[in-house]
Enzyme design. Structure first.
Site, PDB file in Angstrom:
ATOM      1  N   HIS A   4     -17.642  29.587 -36.036  1.00 32.18           N
ATOM      2  CA  HIS A   4     -17.587  28.449 -36.501  1.00 32.18           C
ATOM      3  C   HIS A   4     -16.919  27.251 -35.911  1.00 32.18           C
ATOM      4  O   HIS A   4     -16.983  25.989 -36.231  1.00 32.18           O
ATOM      5  CB  HIS A   4     -17.615  28.234 -38.028  1.00 32.18           C
ATOM      6  N   LYS A  24     -12.667  14.589 -36.201  1.00 29.05           N
ATOM      7  CA  LYS A  24     -13.947  13.932 -36.509  1.00 29.05           C
ATOM      8  C   LYS A  24     -13.832  12.476 -36.324  1.00 29.05           C
ATOM      9  O   LYS A  24     -14.851  11.943 -36.590  1.00 29.05           O
ATOM     10  CB  LYS A  24     -14.338  14.495 -38.073  1.00 29.05           C
ATOM     11  N   LYS A  82     -28.840  16.217 -41.769  1.00 31.23           N
ATOM     12  CA  LYS A  82     -29.464  15.528 -43.143  1.00 31.23           C
ATOM     13  C   LYS A  82     -29.823  14.205 -42.664  1.00 31.23           C
ATOM     14  O   LYS A  82     -30.883  13.687 -43.206  1.00 31.23           O
ATOM     15  CB  LYS A  82     -28.236  15.740 -44.206  1.00 31.23           C
ATOM     16  N   LYS A 138     -18.226  13.044 -44.284  1.00 29.29           N
ATOM     17  CA  LYS A 138     -17.942  14.650 -43.871  1.00 29.29           C
ATOM     18  C   LYS A 138     -16.288  14.920 -44.215  1.00 29.29           C
ATOM     19  O   LYS A 138     -15.615  13.740 -44.469  1.00 29.29           O
ATOM     20  CB  LYS A 138     -18.055  14.735 -42.235  1.00 29.29           C
ATOM     21  N   ARG A 139     -15.904  16.097 -44.072  1.00 31.76           N
ATOM     22  CA  ARG A 139     -14.328  16.060 -44.380  1.00 31.76           C
ATOM     23  C   ARG A 139     -13.534  15.328 -43.384  1.00 31.76           C
ATOM     24  O   ARG A 139     -13.946  15.052 -42.390  1.00 31.76           O
ATOM     25  CB  ARG A 139     -14.193  17.624 -44.184  1.00 31.76           C
ATOM     26  N   THR A 180     -23.606  19.663 -39.446  1.00 26.98           N
ATOM     27  CA  THR A 180     -24.997  19.772 -40.204  1.00 26.98           C
ATOM     28  C   THR A 180     -25.602  18.559 -40.946  1.00 26.98           C
ATOM     29  O   THR A 180     -26.616  18.299 -41.065  1.00 26.98           O
ATOM     30  CB  THR A 180     -24.894  20.988 -41.220  1.00 26.98           C
TER      31      THR A 180
HETATM   32  C1  Z57 Z   1     -16.058  24.725 -41.423  1.00 22.98           C
HETATM   33  O1  Z57 Z   1     -16.560  24.035 -42.299  1.00 22.98           O
HETATM   34  C2  Z57 Z   1     -16.492  25.014 -40.238  1.00 22.98           C
HETATM   35  C3  Z57 Z   1     -15.680  25.608 -39.210  1.00 22.98           C
HETATM   36  C4  Z57 Z   1     -14.637  26.540 -39.573  1.00 22.98           C
HETATM   37  O2  Z57 Z   1     -14.209  27.164 -38.868  1.00 22.98           O
HETATM   38  C5  Z57 Z   1     -14.416  26.413 -40.793  1.00 22.98           C
HETATM   39 BR1  Z57 Z   1     -12.961  27.530 -41.456  1.00 22.98          BR
HETATM   40  C6  Z57 Z   1     -14.940  25.590 -41.796  1.00 22.98           C
HETATM   41  C7  Z57 Z   1     -17.873  24.020 -39.942  1.00 22.98           C
HETATM   42  C8  Z57 Z   1     -17.589  23.510 -38.593  1.00 22.98           C
HETATM   43  O3  Z57 Z   1     -16.639  22.589 -38.243  1.00 22.98           O
HETATM   44  C9  Z57 Z   1     -19.122  22.815 -38.497  1.00 22.98           C
HETATM   45  O4  Z57 Z   1     -18.975  22.026 -37.079  1.00 22.98           O
HETATM   46  C10 Z57 Z   1     -20.127  23.564 -38.564  1.00 22.98           C
HETATM   47  O5  Z57 Z   1     -21.290  22.789 -38.524  1.00 22.98           O
HETATM   48  C11 Z57 Z   1     -20.099  24.432 -40.021  1.00 22.98           C
HETATM   49  O6  Z57 Z   1     -18.762  24.798 -39.892  1.00 22.98           O
HETATM   50  C12 Z57 Z   1     -21.147  25.111 -39.990  1.00 22.98           C
HETATM   51  O7  Z57 Z   1     -21.506  25.815 -38.833  1.00 22.98           O
END
Ligand code: Z57
Length: 792
Positions: A335, A528, A634, A522-523, A630
């Site tokens: 991810h 970001k 939305k 978002k976080r 994601t």
């Molecule tokens: C997290 O929320 C994501 C990646 C990570 O390695 C960790 Br730990 C937590 C997120 C990404 O930052 C997003 O870009 C992505 O859309 C989401 O994971 C789902 O794939």
């Protein structure tokens, strides 16, 4: 169930649980009683679904996080019972929405990764796939956020305090987890995952650590009776709280114990079920034919050595037999490429959790190295691939070696993995790598969050699109129909008024529903670039103050973001945005044109109000850093236009909805790669007056950080020439002017309401690709090789 029967049951539960009746019970008690009734309503379907899964191939989604949010409203909608119960309750003078908002969010996740897991579970149920989720039932979910003098404050999230009607404790299927110095009981709590109007109810099984008195502990470890309370707490500590870090990994033993806890319990559970349902396969030769496991990031990677352990130590298979099973069962999703997220555990820490597991990992590494030597790999090349190196276990390497398939979460992300981050592995196993672009569930994020738009689309297209989101494409034929475009904008206005009311009530800020709602939720993370957004707002502030611009359309800038409690600079950026907010909102010249809102405690439920109300979706990460995103999807589904970089799934959104219907901007991955080594933000700072003006604000008297030195830290991170670290690592100054220009274009475009509405329609019409139904279908067909139950 008819009204009379409902009333009888409702009153009976209210009386049995709380000793109250319809009139004396609180809303919360009514919410609990009502939810119990709905749990009963789905019990038959739940049992039938799990019975159907017994003798077929199943997939399992292992995830340390499931960011579920509320369940009542969504379950009712998926069961097709929302209108019926809303009516029945109304006749009892109860507003169903009043009950729904009593529910605490199940915030068992941090952000994108956890919410993705929840969307996937819902889509799998809606498509009737045999997918079971496995995770952790944290007693405390993600902290709740509030602001004090603009600083983020955190409070614990004791989400089960007033009961959790959506979980079913299954004591009888508890498992024993053995650590080096501890034995604990893992008790499963099952949550129903309701499919959309198909009578499918899948299971999300979350494990909770317990040490109850009925359990024979003496048998496993010899603690003194006097210490039993301590021991009980020590057991319960394992699932006490969700680690609040998104992206950054915490290197704590307790975290690894959590990971091993749910991995071990889940592996034991799957193996136990297999032995029960396939009693003839004593050597587990067919195990991988009937079971496949998806590892959501490296958090559940301990499941790999654990599977080896159970098969060898308990089931008496040889290493070769056990490896043959294990190496055909797992798949791994990556991810992120951010190095700070990569899980690497010190060998001592793994040993402290379980020496046996460390032994097995060492042996996996030894055999792997010996295979590579056999392939005449050079020492350097082998070194790049090792599972254990420099006294550290590389969890991603263990996952990649063992996995059948490895996937990234958007096209660009998978390409970066293959060509850059994981290149040595791609060279070794090219066929393992596949892309699975993320998606979101349209049930929660459109049908539930935006009923008015859902209803209108159905008026235009009929019912079919609701089970096949690619049919939204048919909306394109209305792109020049004024009445359709007007109606879309009217619905947007209603959703903005809904959010305006929430903002008034919770933030005491008056916003104008006719202003542009420009939203970034978002976080909080430097990559970001919420800071870029804040700099843009500051630039507008100065331009208005100095009469550099007059007569611009009204804009409302809305933020929502939690920072990891230990991430100092993220917290500094929160404080900065709050200061900019006060500066703007308290200036009677500027606040005629712009307002700033920072929503406290942004979570799934607040998201349900926010996404439908957006005109502009801010997706402005440094190119290459956001694996997918994601939230972008939305917003798109709800008709917002994206101002975004060429990053993650933004690129695919631009391709499907049209670049012309969105606002792409900023340096691409290729550009950034070519300038990275020579990038000097200090030049941008001195050569561009606007940039200097906004950056200098950090040290000016216009705003202040109450002596925390937070703003100096931000300033230094961007332009302090004496620093030893990389300046402006995320290219905020590099992209500043592009971002300013694209915002000018946004304002011009918004002036033409018809054009804007048409662009909005084009985004909704081309959402289909980003439904998690599409994503799950791809996982099912290309990775899990499972088929929908009804088709068997
Ligand atoms: C997290 O929320 C994501 C990646 C990570 O390695 C960790 Br730990 C937590 C997120 C990404 O930052 C997003 O870009 C992505 O859309 C989401 O994971 C789902 O794939």
């Amino acid at each position: 169930m008819e009204k009379e029967e409902f009333l009888l049951r409702f009153e009976k539960i209210l009386f049995n649980m709380f000793g109250k009746d319809l009139h004396t019970s609180t809303k919360k008690e009514k919410y609990i009683a009502f939810s119990k009734i709905i749990m009963n309503e789905l019990a038959d379907d739940w049992k039938k679904t799990s019975d159907k899964h017994k003798h077929i191939r199943n997939a399992y989604y292992f995830s340390a996080e499931f960011l579920i949010g509320r369940s009542l409203g969504n379950n009712l909608l998926n069961m097709g019972l929302d209108e019926k119960y809303s009516q029945i309750l109304k006749e009892l003078d109860i507003d169903i929405n009043d009950l729904e908002i009593q529910e605490e969010d199940a915030a068992l996740g941090n952000g994108g990764l956890g919410r993705l897991a929840a969307c996937f579970m819902e889509s799998a149920a809606s498509l009737d796939y045999p997918l079971t989720g496995y995770g952790v039932r944290y007693r405390q979910g993600l902290f709740k956020q509030y602001f004090h003098n603009g600083f983020q404050m955190e409070v614990g999230d004791n989400w089960t305090l007033d009961k959790d009607p959506w979980s079913r404790r299954v004591e009888s299927e508890s498992k024993i987890i053995r650590y080096k110095n501890q034995v604990v009981k893992a008790v499963p709590y099952d949550m129903p995952v309701v499919g959309y109007k198909n009578h499918v109810v899948n299971t999300l099984r979350l494990w909770q650590a317990e040490c109850d008195d009925g359990f024979d502990f003496q048998k496993f470890n010899n603690f003194q009776y006097d210490d039993s309370v301590k021991e009980k707490n020590r057991a319960e500590d394992i699932t006490r709280v969700l680690y609040p870090n998104d992206i950054q990994r915490p290197g704590k033993v307790l975290r690894l114990k959590q990971q091993y806890f749910f991995s071990s319990a889940s592996i034991q559970d799957i193996i136990e079920k297999y032995e029960k349902n396939f009693p003839n396969d004593v050597n587990f030769e067919d195990f991988a034919k009937y079971n496949t496991i998806q590892l959501n990031d490296t958090h559940p990677v301990m499941a790999i050595p654990e599977m080896m352990r159970v098969l060898m130590d308990d089931k008496k298979l040889s290493w070769k037999q056990a490896w043959n099973v294990t190496s055909n069962v797992f798949n791994y999703t990556n991810h992120t490429i951010l190095q700070e997220a990569m899980e690497k555990w010190n060998v001592d820490v793994v040993e402290e959790v379980s020496p046996r597991i460390m032994d097995i990992i060492t042996e996996i590494d030894r055999r792997f190295v010996s295979d590579l030597v056999g392939l005449y790999y050079s020492v350097d090349r082998i070194d790049n691939l090792r599972i254990v190196k420099d006294n550290t276990v590389n969890m991603a390497h263990l996952a990649i070696l063992t996995a059948v398939k490895i996937n990234g979460v958007a096209k660009i992300h998978t390409e970066i993995l293959k060509n850059d981050t994981l290149k040595p592995w791609h060279d070794l196993y090219p066929d393992k790598f596949v892309n699975k672009t993320n998606g979101i569930t349209p049930r929660r994020w459109l049908f539930y969050a935006n009923p008015e738009l859902t209803q209108y689309i159905t008026e235009l297209l009929g019912e079919d699109w609701k089970t096949d989101l690619t049919k939204l494409k048919e909306l394109e034929k209305f792109r020049d129909e004024d009445n359709v475009l007007d109606r879309l904008m009217e619905i947007k206005l209603h959703n903005k008024i809904r959010l305006k009311k929430y903002i008034k009530e919770h933030e005491q800020i008056d916003v104008d529903e006719n202003s542009i709602f420009d939203i970034q939720v978002k976080r909080l993370h430097e990559y970001k670039r919420q800071l870029l957004n804040a700099f843009h707002i500051l630039n507008l502030y100065y331009k208005i103050k100095n009469n550099e611009i007059t007569d611009i359309p009204k804009q409302t800038y809305i933020f929502g973001a939690k920072a990891a409690p230990g991430y100092f600079r993220a917290k500094a950026i929160i404080k900065f945005i709050n200061e900019v907010k006060n500066l703007v909102n308290n200036d009677d010249v500027v606040n005629k044109y712009i307002k700033v809102v920072f929503l406290e405690n942004f979570n799934v439920s607040i998201g349900e109000l926010v996404y439908p109300a957006a005109d502009v979706s801010e997706q402005i990460s440094t190119a290459g850093k956001e694996a997918s995103g994601t939230g972008n999807m939305k917003f798109m589904l709800n008709g917002a236009l994206t101002v975004g970089t060429y990053d993650g799934a933004n690129i695919e959104i631009f391709n499907h909805a049209g670049e012309d219907n969105n606002f792409p901007f900023g340096a691409t991955v290729d550009v950034l790669n070519s300038i990275r080594d020579n990038y000097n933000p200090v030049e941008y700072y001195y050569k561009d007056e606007n940039i200097k003006r906004v950056v200098d604000t950090l040290l000016s008297d216009l705003i202040n950080d109450s002596g925390s030195f937070m703003f100096l830290d931000i300033y230094n991170s961007l332009v302090n020439r004496d620093s030893s670290f990389k300046l402006d690592e995320y290219f905020v100054l590099k992209d500043f002017n592009d971002y300013e220009q694209i915002h000018e274009k946004i304002l011009q475009t918004y002036a033409d309401k018809k054009k804007w509405a048409k662009m909005s329609l084009m985004n909704i019409a081309n959402f289909g690709e980003f439904s998690s139904d599409r994503t799950i279908k791809e996982y099912a067909e290309e990775i899990w090789r499972i088929v929908p139950n009804e088709k068997i």
